[in-house]
Motif scaffolding. Structure first.
Motif, PDB file in Angstrom:
ATOM      1  N   SER A 151      46.359  34.500  32.015  1.00  0.00           N
ATOM      2  CA  SER A 151      45.952  35.736  32.684  1.00  0.00           C
ATOM      3  C   SER A 151      45.732  36.876  31.693  1.00  0.00           C
ATOM      4  N   MET A 159      36.577  34.723  47.253  1.00  0.00           N
ATOM      5  CA  MET A 159      36.155  35.853  46.444  1.00  0.00           C
ATOM      6  C   MET A 159      36.301  37.140  47.225  1.00  0.00           C
ATOM      7  N   LEU A 206      33.746  29.147  38.963  1.00  0.00           N
ATOM      8  CA  LEU A 206      34.669  28.862  40.069  1.00  0.00           C
ATOM      9  C   LEU A 206      34.966  27.371  40.149  1.00  0.00           C
ATOM     10  N   PRO A 257      36.919  28.265  46.923  1.00  0.00           N
ATOM     11  CA  PRO A 257      37.186  29.522  46.220  1.00  0.00           C
ATOM     12  C   PRO A 257      37.047  30.744  47.125  1.00  0.00           C
ATOM     13  N   TYR A 287      32.819  33.494  34.596  1.00  0.00           N
ATOM     14  CA  TYR A 287      33.901  33.194  35.509  1.00  0.00           C
ATOM     15  C   TYR A 287      33.482  32.027  36.392  1.00  0.00           C
ATOM     16  N   MET A 318      33.599  40.318  37.341  1.00  0.00           N
ATOM     17  CA  MET A 318      34.448  39.439  38.122  1.00  0.00           C
ATOM     18  C   MET A 318      35.752  39.258  37.379  1.00  0.00           C
ATOM     19  N   VAL A 319      36.823  39.580  38.005  1.00  0.00           N
ATOM     20  CA  VAL A 319      38.113  39.502  37.323  1.00  0.00           C
ATOM     21  C   VAL A 319      39.080  38.691  38.175  1.00  0.00           C
ATOM     22  N   PRO A 320      40.035  38.041  37.535  1.00  0.00           N
ATOM     23  CA  PRO A 320      41.070  37.378  38.323  1.00  0.00           C
ATOM     24  C   PRO A 320      42.010  38.427  38.920  1.00  0.00           C
ATOM     25  N   PRO A 321      42.698  38.103  40.001  1.00  0.00           N
ATOM     26  CA  PRO A 321      43.567  39.114  40.619  1.00  0.00           C
ATOM     27  C   PRO A 321      44.674  39.606  39.689  1.00  0.00           C
ATOM     28  N   THR A 322      44.975  38.826  38.648  1.00  0.00           N
ATOM     29  CA  THR A 322      46.017  39.277  37.730  1.00  0.00           C
ATOM     30  C   THR A 322      45.565  40.443  36.873  1.00  0.00           C
ATOM     31  N   SER A 358      41.893  37.702  30.434  1.00  0.00           N
ATOM     32  CA  SER A 358      41.043  38.646  31.145  1.00  0.00           C
ATOM     33  C   SER A 358      41.333  40.073  30.700  1.00  0.00           C
ATOM     34  N   GLU A 394      36.813  34.187  31.666  1.00  0.00           N
ATOM     35  CA  GLU A 394      37.525  35.366  32.156  1.00  0.00           C
ATOM     36  C   GLU A 394      38.764  35.035  32.979  1.00  0.00           C
ATOM     37  N   ARG A 440      32.046  28.570  49.684  1.00  0.00           N
ATOM     38  CA  ARG A 440      32.497  29.852  49.136  1.00  0.00           C
ATOM     39  C   ARG A 440      32.984  30.728  50.272  1.00  0.00           C
ATOM     40  N   SER A 484      40.743  33.639  44.439  1.00  0.00           N
ATOM     41  CA  SER A 484      40.197  33.041  43.215  1.00  0.00           C
ATOM     42  C   SER A 484      39.677  34.107  42.273  1.00  0.00           C
ATOM     43  N   MET A 485      38.995  35.084  42.828  1.00  0.00           N
ATOM     44  CA  MET A 485      38.493  36.153  41.963  1.00  0.00           C
ATOM     45  C   MET A 485      38.258  37.418  42.766  1.00  0.00           C
TER      46      MET A 485
END
Lengths: 693, 361
Positions: free
Chosen positions: B350, A600, B300, A598, B298, A673-677, B353, B261, A565, A665-666
């Protein structure tokens, strides 16, 4: 690289001509500037029944120009001087009544100022009305029918109205044509009052008609001459001279008018006019009347309300010079600036310190509050580093400042305190460019100040502001960090190898918390020169008893093998998911991505920003280049001694870099926790309410 | 003719501005007008509860699980809906005198449900969703406990209808992606996928479906049977032939246990592999999933999922030292998915989320 930048190095704002342009006039305009003395414009103002009184100073305030990326037609309209006493019904801005209401207080001051011709209340946007722009208009309108009834009406209704009408047109025009140069708000400023007296209808009609056809280039020119005259007057030539000038203007207007009606001659005029223009601009600089200043401030405030101020571009010499004059601190610019990063401040590090120290006991109303001053010094000496620490320090300093604040006589708390905070912020910026998170915090504070009810007493207002600051620190930073830690530890399993870069306080909290929870994991701390911030983190982690590995970024690809990680901090997360963080982060993230580890990013949402950034070039901070050259404790690495004298050497010490969202990754925020999008979603959902977030 | 019109009208309804709020949709859900359908079950469960209530305190938790299992035994009912039904029963039976007390009861019950089957994503998603509704409905604070209870129960009842409605919506949205003469690979047995394919077939689309065997539960065989009964041509392949078959496949269509998510999905084991193969051969991978399967998690990587082991029969005798490592599901990262057909509309991974953030935050 050089060629690319070449185009942007132009200092003079230029208007690209669009539409029907007389080629001759265009060519003539950028002609070599005459020496200031040669073309000293004959100050001219009409002494006819309807003299044009120009209350404006032409001061090249490029900074304010650049703060208006959008055409804001309102300021010019408000500056248009109020109706003559005879005609009360006339709205201030002859085409935007609502705006006129806003500007009414100012209008009165303008009116008084008119009489002695010391350009009263020129707004910046007007003041820096670039003549080139006006001439553009003149050129554009040239050849259109002039339906002027007579020379006797030197500036008849039509002139005035069309001039007023021209204001928005030119704004639009400038916007379309010169977005790159930023001459946007510049509008020919025209005082209407006398003309309105001559023909009250001009004042009564609040709606500008598209009167292009009624105005002639010559009239326009006359107006501009008059403006120049006013400026010259304001420069300190004195009222007497200005009075003389008035006559001259009238004369010129008279003489030029017939010629303009003969279309054949008209082509020359813009050229003549533009010849004089550089002179004007060179004249403008030293003149700063107090009236002008206040007006400038007010209009600046107006603009800031709706438009985010663009960042200062340090390759713009005029603005830099201006900023220098204003700034409290003297600093020396670096000699060999890195070409690609010329737009960023590159000062010799440490040069600010002496001037700062000398200023400390200086009694000056502009002097920053001692707490802010102290924080500024701490930024400067890098005693306070790290996004959260800097933000908290700044907010605490502002808290002190607000605590000690008392509203001066005849000022309102809302306005004065905002101005005060602005000046303090610019002081902090001179110490060290503020981070995005600090910018957000400042925005929060200013919104809070602005939303204070008028009825609230000073004590209550201060109290509520202090509470708000405390709440911000608690909720947005302290609690947010706790939440992030809570989320992040769920992602740490026994047997993990966690990698981090530099020193992020949130990541440190996560690691310590996971360790306290009894998770069995190892930490790899990747460090990079010159700051070697990882050492501090390493020391603290070891003190807690964590199992650590320490290596430099050069070994990132090796160290990454076996890592499960990657936890990284961030200075900001931008709305396209780009992570703006300490330099080296992008490298680590990319290596991790390449090896399928990943990545983070731990970041509080108050650091999120709506901006989109694709590279690390357009916005960044440059560190001390000396730091790269010197190696602590190594006397033998002196091969670069005296490097600053070499013209061929540019040392670049970048402070931040941008990690594209693909490598992330997040993002762990206090909201989960959200994705960058999803960054824009968070920005959208949580900043609906005026900065609740 | 008329039916076509109606279908297109209905499609317009669902595809136009599918902004979502579970709660508002719940309000609108009047699709399934047969509440009696569920009555016998509830009645029987109530009898069971009354008997159990005599025992001791802890048995309250057991009854939740029993209730859940009762509901789950209904073939048309999704797990999340069963969970919500079970929680509704908890409300009915709750002796709490305040809304706060009711909330605490519910919380306990949902914790118990989640703890009972930690591996089930849709179960926990259903519980979360219902709890979310209960805690979020501010109006409840102003009502008295009886009215509040009635309202919550009514809401719970509706979730069953929503589940059916969602499936129909997805089928309507997704059927246009099925092209005439195409070959579709599907993995596992999903009711949504089945509804979608059936609707497409009934709309006159001619297509061929390839089902995987779907070890260890052989769910693919069941899927193939159901498709055959709908007169859709099917061929069956073994799981390891996915890559071999992929070149003649036009699209991959799978269901999902849960949508996480990141926009990835958790589904029957082998989905990840199918998606990987499809991705490498540039075939689109579509996922059909109801929005109540959206879960706030979420992962990984695969190890981030809670383990869901199952018994697998390996032919022949295994030596003792061999460890048979089996999981029933895997996580497919969003980058291998093309689109998700949900009752909120057709979403990119996407966008999941975004919906989750709006739903839960």
């Amino acid at each position: 690289m050089e060629t690319r930048r070449g185009a942007r190095m132009v200092i003079d704002p230029k208007v690209r001509q669009v539409g029907f342009v007389t080629p001759g006039s265009e060519l003539g305009r950028p002609a070599a500037p005459e020496p200031p003395g040669a073309a000293a414009p004959v100050p001219v103002v009409a002494n006819s029944p309807s003299p044009v009184i120009i209350p404006l100073l032409l001061i090249p305030d490029t900074s304010s120009l650049r703060t208006t990326p959008l055409p804001v037609p309102s300021p010019p309209s408000r500056r248009v001087v109020a109706a003559p006493p005879a005609d009360d019904s006339m709205p201030l801005g002859s085409y935007n009544p609502s705006d006129a209401i806003l500007g009414s207080s100012q209008g009165s001051s303008e009116r008084t100022g008119n009489n002695d011709k010391h350009g009263s209340a020129p707004t910046d946007s007007l003041a820096d009305m670039s003549l080139s722009n006006a001439s553009t208009l003149a050129i554009r309108l040239e050849g259109l029918n002039v339906t002027n009834d007579g020379i006797s009406n030197v500036l008849s209704t039509s002139t005035v109205r069309s001039a007023v009408a021209a204001a928005p047109t030119s704004v639009e025009h400038a916007f379309q044509t010169s977005s790159g140069q930023g001459i946007i708000g510049s509008v020919p400023a025209v005082s209407v009052d006398m003309a309105a007296a001559a023909n009250p209808q001009a004042g009564i009609d609040p709606r500008p008609m598209p009167l292009k056809d009624r105005t002639s280039k010559a009239e326009r020119r006359a107006i501009q001459e008059a403006q120049r005259a006013a400026k010259a007057a304001a420069k300190g030539v004195g009222t007497d001279i200005a009075a003389i000038a008035d006559g001259n203007v009238a004369n010129e207007v008279k003489s030029s008018k017939p010629s303009s009606q003969k279309k054949g001659l008209s082509e020359k005029k813009p050229a003549v006019f533009s010849d004089k223009k550089p002179v004007v601009s060179s004249d403008k600089k030293p003149v700063v009347s107090s009236d002008k200043k206040s007006a400038e401030k007010a209009s600046e405030k107006d603009k800031r309300k709706d438009i985010p101020a663009p960042r200062m571009q340090f390759d713009d010499e005029q603005r830099v010079a201006k900023a220098k004059r204003r700034s409290l601190i003297e600093q020396t610019e670096a000699k060999n600036r890195v070409e690609l990063f010329r737009h960023l401040p590159q000062f010799l590090h440490g040069t600010q310190l002496p001037s700062l120290e000398s200023k400390f006991f200086h009694e000056d109303p502009l002097h920053p509050h001692p707490s802010v001053f102290q924080v500024g010094l701490q930024y400067l000496t890098r005693e306070i580093v790290g996004g959260n620490a800097r933000c908290i320090a700044m907010l605490m300093a502002f808290r002190d400042m607000i605590n000690d604040y008392s509203t001066p006589m005849e000022k309102t708390l809302v306005r004065d305190l905002t101005a005060k905070i602005n000046s303090h912020v610019s002081f902090l910026i001179t110490c060290r460019p503020i981070s995005i998170s600090m910018g957000n915090a400042i925005k929060f504070l200013k919104t809070r100040i602005a939303s204070l009810p008028v009825t609230v007493s000073e004590f209550e207002a201060k109290h509520s502001l202090i509470l708000e600051i405390d709440r911000f620190i608690q909720e947005k930073i302290v609690f947010a960090d706790n939440e992030i830690v809570k989320h992040a530890v769920t992602k740490i399993r026994d047997g993990d190898v966690l990698l981090t870069h530099g020193s992020s306080c949130v990541v440190e909290m996560i690691l310590v918390r996971a360790f306290e929870l009894g998770k069995k994991f190892q930490v790899v701390v990747i460090d990079s020169r010159p700051r070697l911030e990882g050492k501090g983190l390493l020391r603290r982690l070891l003190g807690k008893g964590l199992h650590c590995t320490y290596t430099h970024i050069n070994a990132a690809s090796y160290a990454m093998q076996g890592v499960t990680r990657v936890f990284l901090g961030a200075a900001s997360v931008l709305s396209n998911g780009t992570v703006y963080s300490r330099v080296g982060t992008a490298c680590v993230a990319m290596v991790a991505h390449a090896l399928g580890v990943p990545v983070m990013i731990c970041c509080e949402t108050y650091k999120f920003h709506e901006r989109v950034q694709l590279d690390s070039i357009c916005s960044n901070e440059l560190g001390d280049p000396d730091a790269l050259v010197e190696v602590h404790g190594r006397k033998d690495v002196y091969s670069l001694r005296g490097w600053a004298d070499s013209k061929h050497l540019h040392v670049l010490n970048l402070m931040y870099d941008a990690t594209p969202a693909d490598y992330v990754s997040m993002i762990i925020t206090e909201l989960g926790m959200v994705p960058p999008t999803s960054v824009p979603v968070i920005l959208r959902e949580y900043r609906k309410v005026p900065y609740v977030m | 003719m008329k039916s076509e019109e109606e279908i297109s009208r209905r499609r317009g309804e669902v595809s136009g501005a599918v902004t979502y709020e579970w709660l508002t949709q719940a309000e609108a859900a009047r699709f399934h007008k047969d509440p009696d359908n569920f009555k016998p079950l509830r009645a029987s469960s109530l009898v069971g509860q009354q008997q159990q209530r005599l025992s001791d305190e802890r048995e309250g938790l057991f009854s939740v699980i029993d209730e859940f299992n009762l509901w789950r035994s209904k073939p048309e009912l999704a797990e999340a809906v069963a969970a919500i039904k079970a929680l509704t029963a908890v409300i009915q039976r709750s002796e709490a005198t305040t809304m706060m007390g009711l909330e605490i009861d519910l919380k306990k019950a949902s914790e118990a449900l989640k703890a009972w089957d930690e591996t089930s994503i849709s179960l926990s998603a259903g519980c979360d969703l219902f709890m979310r509704y209960v805690t979020r409905t501010s109006a409840l604070e102003y009502e008295d406990i009886v009215a509040g209870k009635a309202r919550l129960i009514e809401r719970g009842e509706k979730f069953g209808e929503i589940s059916l409605k969602a499936r129909q919506t997805i089928a309507l949205l997704g059927k246009d992606f099925v092209q005439d003469g195409s070959t579709i690979l599907t993995h596992g047995c999903s009711r949504v996928v089945l509804a979608l394919l059936k609707l497409a077939a009934s709309n006159g689309k001619h297509f061929h479906v390839i089902c995987t065997e779907g070890r260890p539960k052989n769910s693919g065989v069941e899927m193939a049977n159901q498709l055959l009964s709908a007169k859709i041509p099917v061929s069956l392949i073994i799981d390891s032939a996915i890559a071999y078959t992929m070149e003649k496949v036009d699209m991959v269509l799978v269901g999902a246990d849960g949508v996480v998510e990141s926009g990835g999905i958790i589904n029957m084991i082998g989905t990840y592999q199918a998606a990987l193969v499809a991705h490498s051969m540039s075939k689109p991978v579509y996922v059909a999933a109801e929005s109540y399967k959206f879960a706030r998690m979420y992962p990984l990587d695969q190890r981030d999922l809670p383990l869901a082991p199952c018994y697998v029969h390996f032919p022949g005798a295994l030596p003792e030292s061999v460890i048979a490592e089996v999981s029933t599901r895997d996580y497919t990262p969003p980058k291998y998915l093309t689109l998700l057909f949900t009752d909120l509309g057709v979403l990119t991974p996407s966008a999941v989320s975004d919906e989750l953030i709006q739903l839960y935050l």
